[in-house]
Scaffold this active site. Structure first.
Site, PDB file in Angstrom:
ATOM      1  N   LEU A  11     -65.786  15.772 -40.170  1.00 60.59           N
ATOM      2  CA  LEU A  11     -66.897  15.769 -39.209  1.00 60.59           C
ATOM      3  C   LEU A  11     -67.287  17.204 -38.854  1.00 60.59           C
ATOM      4  CD1 LEU A  11     -65.631  12.926 -36.850  1.00 60.59           C
ATOM      5  CD2 LEU A  11     -66.773  12.772 -39.072  1.00 60.59           C
ATOM      6  N   ARG A  18     -70.459  24.471 -26.596  1.00 59.97           N
ATOM      7  CA  ARG A  18     -69.590  25.324 -25.788  1.00 59.97           C
ATOM      8  C   ARG A  18     -69.329  26.690 -26.447  1.00 59.97           C
ATOM      9  NH1 ARG A  18     -65.181  20.633 -25.294  1.00 59.97           N
ATOM     10  NH2 ARG A  18     -66.422  19.827 -27.035  1.00 59.97           N
ATOM     11  N   LYS A  25     -71.010  25.720 -35.145  1.00 65.80           N
ATOM     12  CA  LYS A  25     -69.614  25.979 -34.764  1.00 65.80           C
ATOM     13  C   LYS A  25     -68.674  26.093 -35.960  1.00 65.80           C
ATOM     14  CE  LYS A  25     -66.904  22.757 -32.788  1.00 65.80           C
ATOM     15  NZ  LYS A  25     -66.285  21.999 -31.700  1.00 65.80           N
ATOM     16  N   THR A  82     -68.926  11.181 -32.472  1.00 67.24           N
ATOM     17  CA  THR A  82     -68.051  11.204 -33.652  1.00 67.24           C
ATOM     18  C   THR A  82     -68.092   9.892 -34.447  1.00 67.24           C
ATOM     19  OG1 THR A  82     -66.277  10.859 -32.035  1.00 67.24           O
ATOM     20  CG2 THR A  82     -66.452  13.036 -32.998  1.00 67.24           C
ATOM     21  N   ASN A 235     -63.467  24.924 -29.532  1.00 66.68           N
ATOM     22  CA  ASN A 235     -64.720  24.523 -28.889  1.00 66.68           C
ATOM     23  C   ASN A 235     -65.408  25.665 -28.164  1.00 66.68           C
ATOM     24  OD1 ASN A 235     -64.545  21.604 -29.507  1.00 66.68           O
ATOM     25  ND2 ASN A 235     -62.713  21.731 -28.239  1.00 66.68           N
ATOM     26  N   TYR A 374     -68.413  64.632 -50.926  1.00 69.13           N
ATOM     27  CA  TYR A 374     -69.000  63.376 -51.408  1.00 69.13           C
ATOM     28  C   TYR A 374     -68.989  63.368 -52.928  1.00 69.13           C
ATOM     29  CZ  TYR A 374     -72.174  59.849 -52.977  1.00 69.13           C
ATOM     30  OH  TYR A 374     -72.684  58.768 -53.655  1.00 69.13           O
ATOM     31  N   ASN A 394     -76.117  62.826 -56.963  1.00 69.02           N
ATOM     32  CA  ASN A 394     -76.258  61.795 -57.995  1.00 69.02           C
ATOM     33  C   ASN A 394     -77.580  61.044 -57.920  1.00 69.02           C
ATOM     34  OD1 ASN A 394     -75.407  60.725 -55.546  1.00 69.02           O
ATOM     35  ND2 ASN A 394     -74.360  58.994 -56.485  1.00 69.02           N
ATOM     36  N   ARG A 449     -74.946  81.213 -57.708  1.00 71.54           N
ATOM     37  CA  ARG A 449     -75.355  81.513 -56.335  1.00 71.54           C
ATOM     38  C   ARG A 449     -76.012  82.877 -56.359  1.00 71.54           C
ATOM     39  NH1 ARG A 449     -69.132  82.144 -55.244  1.00 71.54           N
ATOM     40  NH2 ARG A 449     -68.893  84.373 -55.599  1.00 71.54           N
TER      41      ARG A 449
HETATM   42  C1  UD1 Z   1     -62.809  15.081 -30.171  1.00 67.92           C
HETATM   43  C2  UD1 Z   1     -62.172  13.718 -29.759  1.00 67.92           C
HETATM   44  C3  UD1 Z   1     -60.978  13.978 -28.848  1.00 67.92           C
HETATM   45  C4  UD1 Z   1     -59.981  14.856 -29.592  1.00 67.92           C
HETATM   46  C5  UD1 Z   1     -60.654  16.134 -30.045  1.00 67.92           C
HETATM   47  C6  UD1 Z   1     -59.759  16.934 -30.932  1.00 67.92           C
HETATM   48  C7  UD1 Z   1     -64.000  12.113 -29.701  1.00 67.92           C
HETATM   49  C8  UD1 Z   1     -64.915  11.348 -28.846  1.00 67.92           C
HETATM   50  N1  UD1 Z   1     -63.145  12.943 -29.076  1.00 67.92           N
HETATM   51  O1  UD1 Z   1     -63.270  15.702 -28.975  1.00 67.92           O
HETATM   52  O2  UD1 Z   1     -60.351  12.763 -28.500  1.00 67.92           O
HETATM   53  O3  UD1 Z   1     -58.888  15.150 -28.744  1.00 67.92           O
HETATM   54  O4  UD1 Z   1     -61.845  15.850 -30.823  1.00 67.92           O
HETATM   55  O5  UD1 Z   1     -60.347  18.183 -31.124  1.00 67.92           O
HETATM   56  O6  UD1 Z   1     -64.002  11.939 -30.925  1.00 67.92           O
HETATM   57  N2  UD1 Z   1     -69.266  15.949 -34.585  1.00 67.92           N
HETATM   58  C9  UD1 Z   1     -70.227  15.467 -35.448  1.00 67.92           C
HETATM   59  N3  UD1 Z   1     -71.269  14.750 -34.928  1.00 67.92           N
HETATM   60  C10 UD1 Z   1     -71.365  14.432 -33.620  1.00 67.92           C
HETATM   61  C11 UD1 Z   1     -70.364  14.926 -32.738  1.00 67.92           C
HETATM   62  C12 UD1 Z   1     -69.335  15.661 -33.258  1.00 67.92           C
HETATM   63  O7  UD1 Z   1     -70.172  15.693 -36.659  1.00 67.92           O
HETATM   64  O8  UD1 Z   1     -72.322  13.760 -33.256  1.00 67.92           O
HETATM   65  C13 UD1 Z   1     -68.157  16.737 -35.141  1.00 67.92           C
HETATM   66  C14 UD1 Z   1     -68.103  18.136 -34.577  1.00 67.92           C
HETATM   67  O9  UD1 Z   1     -68.842  19.016 -35.393  1.00 67.92           O
HETATM   68  C15 UD1 Z   1     -66.610  18.452 -34.578  1.00 67.92           C
HETATM   69  C16 UD1 Z   1     -65.955  17.089 -34.478  1.00 67.92           C
HETATM   70  O10 UD1 Z   1     -66.941  16.129 -34.800  1.00 67.92           O
HETATM   71  O11 UD1 Z   1     -66.205  19.065 -35.783  1.00 67.92           O
HETATM   72  C17 UD1 Z   1     -65.410  16.813 -33.075  1.00 67.92           C
HETATM   73  O12 UD1 Z   1     -66.473  16.912 -32.157  1.00 67.92           O
HETATM   74  P1  UD1 Z   1     -66.297  17.665 -30.772  1.00 67.92           P
HETATM   75  O13 UD1 Z   1     -67.590  17.600 -30.055  1.00 67.92           O
HETATM   76  O14 UD1 Z   1     -65.698  18.985 -30.978  1.00 67.92           O
HETATM   77  O15 UD1 Z   1     -65.275  16.682 -30.055  1.00 67.92           O
HETATM   78  P2  UD1 Z   1     -64.231  17.025 -28.933  1.00 67.92           P
HETATM   79  O16 UD1 Z   1     -64.906  17.023 -27.621  1.00 67.92           O
HETATM   80  O17 UD1 Z   1     -63.477  18.233 -29.308  1.00 67.92           O
HETATM   81 MG    MG Z   2     -63.740  19.655 -30.761  1.00 71.12          MG
END
Ligand code: UD1
Ligand code: MG
Length: 465
Positions: A11, A18, A25, A82, A235, A374, A394, A449
């Site tokens: 993901l 943040r 990110k 997620t 994050n 140089y 050069n 020179r």
């Molecule tokens: C998430 C988990 C949390 C866990 C933590 C570990 C959820 C709801 N929460 O929280 O339980 O402890 O990871 O780090 O899953 N992403 C997408 N699309 C989206 C949202 C997120 O691809 O719509 C990707 C982000 O790019 C990231 C990952 O999913 O790589 C996690 O997303 P993030 O927003 O960082 O979740 P956390 O709040 O860290």
């Molecule tokens: Mg995260």
């Protein structure tokens, strides 16, 4: 580990609000490598047949980084959480075991992924969830258990004060069969969409709800305990810096175990692909990048920067030197404050001193360029001495680069310019302050020179008194 077949969904579509940065990110570098490359490489190395990366924010940039690593990208049109991200990876077109992993946990190692898979294949069915126990669980999702069994993951944002006290957290690693995932995903709802769906603070589709749904459907969940570094999600910029620091330290530790001497490993920055021979000494503030190879018995003094460099054995790089894509043969010494640019080879026992810049130079064995010089597009023979303030001119008005060839055992006096193209024969001597525009034969003395003129009694009378 026994070879098990699996596919992976990574993901990586989130903006990472943040981070307060316009760079997606997952492209932020951790110890010199985008965090998403680290995850994709680890998943590949763990044996994934197929790696699907969910992209969204900065899609084309993320593609450029992960596709060369063999991953296939799937677009998540809108970042709705997620669970929606996993859905975007089209898991209905997958069979067999699936590993889902967050793209923002750069400290995960191949062994950790094997550990989670091992647990899954041993527990036969259900869901394996990677968990970790932390002293400071911060903003991570809390693992709620009931009589030992994992029942739910509650996001810190949605948790009660009591739940926030739980120190066991979700690392964002899930293993399950495609079939089960495809059954459960449509059941995950956004906030308040169905009575069974828990409200959440972000208004997103949470993958974590799959755990609650599993409980409701009597599907076993195994919480496999993974080392705390697995839970290090990035994050914010502060977490990014912490992750880099830990990876740099991990690299230094590995090298120390192989006999490399670090004066202060915590202020030393060695990237993953670097190799260093035993008994070499690395001083504080040294930054080593790319595929740099450092031999044994080398010394790299404070604040040196080395990128894709080869140091043979017993080479010394002194304080504050900047080296890129070059080769330093054994026993050579460079610095302090030298700049060695690409395509340069410094011969055995050669010396390059302070405030010397070299670009595309072959400096012969035992040759010296010790001060304020140089040298560019030049070949310099063995044991030749380049005096202080020498310049190879050069770059010509036609915007072309021309070569200076200096033979062996040549003595170049201070403040000399070589207007390239020009060739100096072996054993020649060039007088100080010369501007050399014509070739010099072997063993000749070249002086170019204007003659000194002394005008007697020239200064005003008053001054002389
Ligand atoms: C998430 C988990 C949390 C866990 C933590 C570990 C959820 C709801 N929460 O929280 O339980 O402890 O990871 O780090 O899953 N992403 C997408 N699309 C989206 C949202 C997120 O691809 O719509 C990707 C982000 O790019 C990231 C990952 O999913 O790589 C996690 O997303 P993030 O927003 O960082 O979740 P956390 O709040 O860290
Ligand atoms: Mg995260």
């Amino acid at each position: 580990m026994q070879e098990h077949k699996f596919s992976a969904i990574v993901l990586a579509a989130g903006q990472g609000k943040r981070m307060k940065s316009s760079l997606p990110k997952v492209l932020h570098p951790v110890a010199g490598q985008p965090m998403i490359s680290r995850i994709v490489s680890a998943v590949k190395a763990a044996g994934a047949d197929e790696v699907r990366v969910v992209v969204g924010v900065g899609e084309s940039l993320v593609r450029q980084v992960v596709e060369p690593l063999g991953a296939i990208c799937f677009k998540q049109a809108e970042q709705r959480g997620t669970a929606d991200a996993v859905h975007s990876a089209q898991p209905t077109t997958l069979n067999g075991t699936i590993l889902i992993i967050n793209g923002d946990h750069p400290l995960i190692e191949v062994g950790d992924i094997h550990h989670a898979l091992e647990d899954y294949f041993n527990s036969r069915g259900g869901i394996t969830l990677g968990v970790a126990k932390l002293k400071r669980p911060g903003s991570l999702g809390r693992v709620v258990r009931d009589g030992g069994a994992v029942r739910a993951i509650v996001e810190a944002r949605d948790a009660s004060a009591e739940t926030l006290k739980i120190r066991e957290v979700n690392t964002g690693i899930y293993v399950l069969e495609a079939e089960l995932l495809n059954q459960m995903l449509p059941l995950i709802r956004g906030p308040g969409a169905a009575p069974s769906a828990p409200d959440n603070a972000q208004g997103e589709f949470y993958l974590t709800d799959i755990i609650t749904l599993a409980g409701e459907n009597k599907i076993p969940v195994s919480g496999v305990r993974l080392p705390s570094h697995v839970a290090m999600g990035v994050n914010s910029q502060e977490e990014l810096a912490t992750a880099s620091r830990r990876l740099f330290y991990r690299n230094a530790k590995k090298l120390m175990a192989e006999g490399v001497v670090f004066i202060d490993p915590r202020t030393t920055y060695i990237e993953d692909a670097v190799s260093i021979g035993s008994a070499s000494v690395i001083y504080p503030g040294v930054y080593v990048r790319g595929k740099t190879r450092i031999g044994s018995f080398c010394v790299v003094e404070p604040n040196a920067y080395l990128n894709s460099v080869v140091l043979e054995d017993s080479v010394q790089v002194l304080v504050g030197s900047h080296l890129e894509s070059c080769v330093l043969r054994s026993q050579s010494v460079v610095g302090p404050y030298a700049r060695v640019r690409p395509e340069t080879e410094i011969g055995t026992d050669a010396r390059v001193g302070n405030f010397v810049e070299l670009k595309k130079v072959k400096l012969g064995a035992g040759a010296k360029a010790n001060h304020l010089t140089y040298l560019g597009d030049a070949e310099i023979g063995e044991n030749t001495n380049i005096g202080c303030g020498t310049i190879t001119c050069n770059y010509a008005v036609d915007r072309q680069k021309y070569k200076t060839t200096i033979g062996r055992d040549v003595f170049v006096g201070s403040d000399t310019q070589f207007v390239a193209p020009v060739t100096i024969g072996d054993g020649a001597i060039v007088g100080s302050g010369s501007t050399i525009t014509k070739d010099v034969p072997a063993k000749a003395l070249a002086v170019a020179r204007s003659k000194q003129v002394n005008i007697e009694n020239y200064s005003p009378k008053k001054k002389r008194e």
